[in-house]
Design an enzyme around this catalytic site. Structure first.
Site, PDB file in Angstrom:
ATOM      1  N   GLU A  89       0.800  -1.242   0.009  1.00 34.66           N
ATOM      2  CA  GLU A  89       0.085   0.027   0.011  1.00 34.66           C
ATOM      3  C   GLU A  89       0.791   1.246  -0.037  1.00 34.66           C
ATOM      4  O   GLU A  89       0.616   2.136  -0.647  1.00 34.66           O
ATOM      5  CB  GLU A  89      -0.788  -0.066   1.229  1.00 34.66           C
ATOM      6  CG  GLU A  89      -1.967  -1.111   1.296  1.00 34.66           C
ATOM      7  CD  GLU A  89      -3.048  -1.217   2.203  1.00 34.66           C
ATOM      8  OE1 GLU A  89      -4.006  -0.915   2.151  1.00 34.66           O
ATOM      9  OE2 GLU A  89      -2.503  -1.179   3.342  1.00 34.66           O
ATOM     10  N   GLU A 112      -4.072  -9.210   3.176  1.00 33.24           N
ATOM     11  CA  GLU A 112      -4.803  -9.037   4.374  1.00 33.24           C
ATOM     12  C   GLU A 112      -6.107  -9.987   4.579  1.00 33.24           C
ATOM     13  O   GLU A 112      -6.289 -10.260   5.669  1.00 33.24           O
ATOM     14  CB  GLU A 112      -5.456  -7.773   4.516  1.00 33.24           C
ATOM     15  CG  GLU A 112      -4.411  -6.616   4.739  1.00 33.24           C
ATOM     16  CD  GLU A 112      -3.617  -5.992   3.659  1.00 33.24           C
ATOM     17  OE1 GLU A 112      -2.721  -5.035   3.649  1.00 33.24           O
ATOM     18  OE2 GLU A 112      -3.859  -6.634   2.358  1.00 33.24           O
TER      19      GLU A 112
END
Length: 345
Positions: free
Chosen positions: A195, A215
């Protein structure tokens, strides 16, 4: 019918004109920060010098020259050297390198590192000497393994929400830096690490690097921009596939799907992606500073709207380059067949 069409056209034109005015104000703010910058003259202010090569960032200690390894001798490091901030010299002057350095935790993002990154972003965005920022790792074989799960496991659920919000805000600050940013991925970049890289304008990876938003393996979702920036980078369907499967791709596959712009064979030093990033950053240095800022602004804002509005954004941003001294210098340099000497004015 004709009257209705005419009325609709008039309304659209009025809205567009108002939007253009607003965008012009944004673009003016972006460019005026250069024209009023003390760095354009011999004077300096606390805002521009707080991150200057001659002074370390507050709370950051200088690294010894022996630790620089091709960086400026005016190197700096975070309190525990978890984040190193280095200003390059000579032919690379204007390039700032941010190095993640939590070897024991594979550069995992904890509260302290996120806090330090936020402070650095605040300093960099107001430093007119900065022309390009490179994010890299000082730890061999890893870029960033994501969130610090050991620290996360000790948090109350309310603390988790607060931490993720802070991490998201910090990564957004990175994305909104007014100068080009490059992520040099020489190792694993998972979860929050990817990210972070997605928030950069350009990504370069070693072919051996490993990247993924993993995730969902932990029964959560990317929370620092991954669900938004990945589909904008590689397309919605493929982004869903990678997030749903928590799949990890190497540098070559990342290049083939557009996740990174360049994939390079790793070298013995383990810094092939960084070296490529540095070469790209050097290509940016000769260009007009104001133009670089408003070009990034035009692209970033234009990608979020329809084409007609995007063209209005471009028009507003272009208008801010017309009265600059740099534009006149560019024309004069072209006429005299010499390299331009831009000052960001």
């Amino acid at each position: 019918m004709a009257a209705t069409v005419a009325a609709a056209a008039a309304t659209t034109l009025s809205l567009l004109q108002r939007r253009r005015a607003g965008l012009a104000a944004v673009a003016t703010a972006a460019s005026s920060s250069f024209s009023s910058s003390p760095s354009a003259s011999s004077s300096s202010s606390s805002s521009s010098s707080s991150c200057s090569p001659s002074r370390p960032l507050r709370g950051f200690a200088a690294l010894p020259p022996s630790a620089a390894r091709g960086y400026s001798s005016e190197a700096k490091a975070g309190g525990e050297e978890e984040l190193r901030v280095r200003y390059l010299d000579d032919e690379h002057k204007g390039i700032v390198v941010l190095g993640l350095n939590r070897a024991h935790a594979k550069n995992a993002l904890n509260k302290n590192l996120v806090k330090m990154m936020s402070k650095v972003m605040e300093a960099l965005k107001s430093d007119k000497k900065v022309r390009t920022v490179i994010f890299r790792s000082e730890v061999p074989g890893v870029f960033c393994a994501g969130a610090d799960l050991k620290e996360r496991a000790k948090m109350h659920s309310s603390e988790v929400s607060s931490f993720v919000s802070k991490a998201r805000a910090t990564i957004n600050e990175m994305a909104n830096l007014p100068v080009p940013t490059i992520a040099a991925i020489d190792g694993i970049a998972l979860g929050g690490g990817l990210e972070l890289a997605l928030a950069c304008d350009i990504r370069v990876a070693a072919t051996s690097a490993k990247m993924g938003l993993v995730e969902t393996k932990l029964a959560i979702i990317p929370g620092a921009g991954g669900t938004q920036r990945l589909p904008r980078t590689i397309g919605v369907s493929l982004a869903k596939e990678l997030i749903f499967s928590a799949r990890v791709v190497d540098g070559e596959e990342a290049k083939s799907i557009g996740l990174v712009g360049h994939a390079v064979e790793q070298n013995d030093a383990g810094d092939a992606a960084y070296r490529k990033a540095l070469a790209l950053a050097k290509e940016f240095l000769p260009q007009g500073p104001v133009a670089m800022r408003v070009a990034k602004l035009a692209i970033n804002q234009g990608m979020e709207v329809d084409l007609l509005t995007g063209l209005a954004i471009e028009e507003a941003c272009y208008a801010q380059t017309i009265p600059t001294k740099d534009r006149i210098e560019g024309l004069l340099a072209f006429k005299e067949k010499r390299p331009p000497r831009y000052k960001g004015e």
